[in-house]
Design a protein around this motif. Structure first.
Motif, PDB file in Angstrom:
ATOM      1  N   LYS A 191       0.809  -1.111  -0.006  1.00 32.96           N
ATOM      2  CA  LYS A 191       0.091   0.137   0.001  1.00 32.96           C
ATOM      3  C   LYS A 191       0.987   1.346  -0.135  1.00 32.96           C
ATOM      4  O   LYS A 191       0.754   2.265  -0.745  1.00 32.96           O
ATOM      5  N   SER A 209       3.797   1.368  -0.859  1.00 32.94           N
ATOM      6  CA  SER A 209       4.473   1.508  -2.069  1.00 32.94           C
ATOM      7  C   SER A 209       3.834   1.938  -3.133  1.00 32.94           C
ATOM      8  O   SER A 209       4.445   2.855  -4.217  1.00 32.94           O
ATOM      9  N   HIS A 237       7.203  -1.181   7.781  1.00 30.98           N
ATOM     10  CA  HIS A 237       5.799  -1.274   7.918  1.00 30.98           C
ATOM     11  C   HIS A 237       5.279  -0.054   8.435  1.00 30.98           C
ATOM     12  O   HIS A 237       5.688   0.839   9.255  1.00 30.98           O
ATOM     13  N   ASP A 276       4.870  -7.828 -10.710  1.00 32.05           N
ATOM     14  CA  ASP A 276       6.115  -8.390 -11.275  1.00 32.05           C
ATOM     15  C   ASP A 276       6.900  -9.481 -10.838  1.00 32.05           C
ATOM     16  O   ASP A 276       7.727 -10.314 -11.457  1.00 32.05           O
TER      17      ASP A 276
HETATM   18  N1  LIG Z   1       8.054  -7.039  -6.080  1.00 33.51           N
HETATM   19  C1  LIG Z   1       7.518  -6.199  -5.530  1.00 33.51           C
HETATM   20  N2  LIG Z   1       7.603  -5.789  -4.249  1.00 33.51           N
HETATM   21  C2  LIG Z   1       6.845  -4.737  -3.796  1.00 33.51           C
HETATM   22  C3  LIG Z   1       5.886  -4.278  -4.362  1.00 33.51           C
HETATM   23  N3  LIG Z   1       5.160  -3.334  -3.738  1.00 33.51           N
HETATM   24  C4  LIG Z   1       5.688  -3.499  -2.538  1.00 33.51           C
HETATM   25  N4  LIG Z   1       6.609  -4.111  -2.489  1.00 33.51           N
HETATM   26  C5  LIG Z   1       7.591  -4.292  -1.251  1.00 33.51           C
HETATM   27  O1  LIG Z   1       6.643  -5.130  -0.367  1.00 33.51           O
HETATM   28  C6  LIG Z   1       7.421  -4.863   0.748  1.00 33.51           C
HETATM   29  C7  LIG Z   1       6.076  -4.273   1.573  1.00 33.51           C
HETATM   30  O2  LIG Z   1       5.581  -3.221   1.062  1.00 33.51           O
HETATM   31  P1  LIG Z   1       4.777  -1.590   1.629  1.00 33.51           P
HETATM   32  O3  LIG Z   1       4.599  -0.787   0.782  1.00 33.51           O
HETATM   33  O4  LIG Z   1       5.496  -1.307   2.937  1.00 33.51           O
HETATM   34  O5  LIG Z   1       3.550  -2.770   2.155  1.00 33.51           O
HETATM   35  P2  LIG Z   1       2.323  -2.012   3.295  1.00 33.51           P
HETATM   36  O6  LIG Z   1       1.077  -2.695   2.523  1.00 33.51           O
HETATM   37  O7  LIG Z   1       2.468  -0.546   2.948  1.00 33.51           O
HETATM   38  O8  LIG Z   1       2.691  -2.601   4.410  1.00 33.51           O
HETATM   39  P3  LIG Z   1       2.151  -2.137   6.033  1.00 33.51           P
HETATM   40  O9  LIG Z   1       2.525  -0.657   5.955  1.00 33.51           O
HETATM   41  O10 LIG Z   1       2.663  -2.987   7.114  1.00 33.51           O
HETATM   42  O11 LIG Z   1       0.467  -2.233   6.040  1.00 33.51           O
HETATM   43  C8  LIG Z   1       8.354  -3.870   0.572  1.00 33.51           C
HETATM   44  O12 LIG Z   1       9.749  -4.484   0.899  1.00 33.51           O
HETATM   45  C9  LIG Z   1       8.175  -3.301  -0.671  1.00 33.51           C
HETATM   46  O13 LIG Z   1       9.469  -2.935  -1.315  1.00 33.51           O
HETATM   47  C10 LIG Z   1       5.554  -4.573  -5.828  1.00 33.51           C
HETATM   48  O14 LIG Z   1       4.981  -4.150  -6.508  1.00 33.51           O
HETATM   49  N5  LIG Z   1       6.848  -5.339  -6.210  1.00 33.51           N
END
Ligand SMILES: Nc1nc2c(ncn2[C@@H]2O[C@H](COP(=O)(O)OP(=O)(O)OP(=O)(O)O)[C@@H](O)[C@H]2O)c(=O)[nH]1
Ligand SMILES: [Mg+2]
Length: 251
Positions: A70, A72, A88, A177
Motif C-alpha cells: 500500500k 509503495s 511497515h 512483477d
Molecule cells: N516485488 C515487489 N515488491 C513490492 C511491490 N510493492 C511493494 N513491494 C515490497 O513489499 C514490501 C512491503 O511493501 P509496503 O509498501 O511497505 O507494504 P504495506 O502494504 O504498506 O505494509 P504495511 O505498512 O505493513 O501495511 C516492501 O519491501 C516493498 O518494497 C511490488 O509491486 N513488487
C-alpha cells in the motif's frame, strides 16, 4: 498521523452527504409559504467545484494486509519512488496529488493505512469521510487475497457507510512483477464480480505498472457515483402540501 495536505473542497461518500435532503429544505413554493409543489435544485459539491473551477478534493483510502504494498503504491504514484526495504506503516499517513480525469480537476488525498492487526485502533478512526476505498492484496500472498472480505467489512463498519452496495470500492492485486503467483487474475476477477462488481486492476509499485491507472479508476468510480446522486436529486420534486415525495427516487 503524518501527511502532506493542500487546499480543496471535501465531500465524503462514507459519511453523511453534505447536501440538504429534500425533506430538510423548507419554505413555500412561491417563496412566501404559499403552497403548490416546488422543484428543489440540490447541487452536489462536485458540481459546485466544476462550476467554480475549483479542484475537488477526494479522499481515497488504501486498505489491505501488512506488506501487500500500500505504501509503495502511494509513494510510487505521488513521488515516483520505490523502496525495496520499506518499513511497515504505523497508524496512517497521507499524501496529496492533483490530477485531471475526463476533464475534471481533482486533488486526490491518498490515505495509506497500517495493515498489521496490532495497529487496527490507530487506523480505523481515519476511515470516515473516505470517497473511495482501494482494497489491496498481493498476488504472491494468498492470505492477503482471502482477507479482502474482512477489509471490506472493517471499512464499511468504521466508515459508517450507509449504502455499501453503491460505495466505490476498487480492488488492486499488487506485485505482479513477481514470477510466483498464488492468486490468478481470474480468481480475483471472480471475487470482484461476486462481492459488488468492483473494478479490478493488477499493479506493480516496483515496475510502475498500472499505478496511475488504479488511482484514476478510483476517481472515475467516485465521480460516477456522485453523478448518479446528482441525477437522482435533481429529478426530485417536492409537493409541499403532501407528506410524501413525488418524483422519482432512484438512489
Ligand atoms: N516485488 C515487489 N515488491 C513490492 C511491490 N510493492 C511493494 N513491494 C515490497 O513489499 C514490501 C512491503 O511493501 P509496503 O509498501 O511497505 O507494504 P504495506 O502494504 O504498506 O505494509 P504495511 O505498512 O505493513 O501495511 C516492501 O519491501 C516493498 O518494497 C511490488 O509491486 N513488487
Ligand atoms: Mg505501509
Amino acid at each position: 498521523m503524518r501527511g502532506s495536505e493542500q487546499g480543496g473542497e471535501h465531500t465524503g461518500l462514507a459519511g453523511a452527504c453534505p447536501c440538504p435532503s429534500p425533506a430538510q429544505v423548507g419554505g413555500g413554493g412561491d417563496g412566501r409559504g404559499g403552497g403548490g409543489s416546488a422543484v428543489v435544485l440540490l447541487v452536489h459539491p462536485s458540481c459546485v467545484a466544476a462550476m467554480t473551477g475549483k479542484s475537488l478534493l477526494l479522499k481515497v483510502i488504501l486498505l489491505g494486509d501488512g506488506g501487500v504494498g500500500k505504501s509503495s503504491l502511494m509513494n510510487r504514484y505521488v513521488t515516483n519512488k520505490f523502496d525495496s526495504q520499506a518499513f511497515h506503516t504505523i497508524g496512517v499517513e497521507f499524501l496529496n496529488r492533483d490530477l485531471e480525469v475526463d476533464g475534471r480537476f481533482v486533488t486526490l488525498q491518498i490515505w495509506d493505512t497500517a495493515g498489521q492487526e496490532r495497529f487496527k485502533s490507530l487506523r480505523t478512526p481515519f476511515y470516515r469521510g473516505a470517497d473511495c476505498c482501494l482494497l489491496t492484496f498481493s498476488v504472491d500472498d494468498r492470505q492477503s487475497f482471502e482477507n479482502l472480505g474482512n477489509w471490506q467489512k472493517e471499512f464499511v463498519y468504521y466508515a459508517d457507510v450507509k449504502d455499501p452496495g453503491h460505495f466505490p470500492f476498487v480492488v488492486l492485486g499488487n506485485k505482479i512483477d513477481k514470477l510466483e503467483r498464488q492468486v490468478t487474475t481470474e480468481e480475483a476477477q471472480a471475487w470482484c464480480l461476486e462481492n459488488g462488481n468492483y473494478p479490478y486492476l493488477e499493479t506493480s509499485a516496483k515496475d510502475d505498472t498500472n499505478v496511475a491507472v488504479a488511482f484514476e479508476e478510483a476517481v472515475r468510480q467516485v465521480l460516477a457515483v456522485e453523478e448518479q446522486l446528482e441525477h437522482c436529486m435533481l429529478g426530485n420534486t417536492i409537493d409541499l402540501h403532501s407528506s410524501s415525495k413525488s418524483g422519482s427516487s432512484c438512489c
